[in-house]
Design an enzyme around this catalytic site. Structure first.
Site, PDB file in Angstrom:
ATOM      1  N   GLY A  92       0.638  -1.658  -0.008  1.00 45.32           N
ATOM      2  CA  GLY A  92       0.061   0.241   0.092  1.00 45.32           C
ATOM      3  C   GLY A  92       0.874   1.608  -0.286  1.00 45.32           C
ATOM      4  N   HIS A  99       9.288   6.383   4.767  1.00 46.55           N
ATOM      5  CA  HIS A  99       8.184   6.937   6.334  1.00 46.55           C
ATOM      6  C   HIS A  99       7.608   6.283   7.365  1.00 46.55           C
ATOM      7  CE1 HIS A  99       5.865   6.868   2.769  1.00 46.55           C
ATOM      8  NE2 HIS A  99       5.296   6.727   3.918  1.00 46.55           N
TER       9      HIS A  99
END
Ligand code: 5GP
Ligand code: ZN
Length: 112
Positions: A92, A99
């Site tokens: 996803g 991050h």
């Protein structure tokens, strides 16, 4: 990476709601928060995904994780928070600069 949005944010070339910065890492609010508080911890160096990390990135990854509780507290998440690292298209991931999402408060929406 000249076309990477998080490289540009890290370099101060794009505006963001920055909440933390040092020589290696920045943290800023997600532009589309899925909780009352939702920010991301991002290395200044361009690393595309968690799968691209090498042993030499161990300290940087540890630093990013250790920043999560400190910044979460500073953002008012006194009772806890969620962390999320999406890895690769199948995971996803939309922005291919690694991050750590940190979010909480209210009713966080699960992101698969
Ligand atoms: P991913 O799905 O890659 O883990 O998450 C990328 C996140 O980056 C998304 O939650 C999205 O809202 C956020 N995002 C994308 N572009 C920008 C931007 O230009 N500024 C900020 N602050 N967040 C962004
Ligand atoms: Zn980048």
């Amino acid at each position: 990476m000249s076309d990477c949005i998080f490289c540009k944010i890290a370099a101060g070339q794009l505006p963001s709601g920055k909440i933390y910065e040092d020589d290696e890492v920045v943290a800023f609010h997600d532009i589309h928060p899925f909780a009352r508080v939702h920010f991301m911890i991002v290395p200044k160096a361009h690393i595309a995904t968690l799968s691209d990390c090498l042993p030499e990135h161990q300290a940087l990854l540890g630093k990013m994780l250790l920043l999560a509780p400190r910044l979460a507290r500073e953002q008012g998440l006194d009772t806890g928070f969620k962390t999320l690292i999406n890895t690769g298209r199948g995971g996803g991931q939309e922005v291919f600069h690694i991050h750590v999402h940190v979010f909480g408060g209210g009713d966080p929406v699960r992101k698969s």
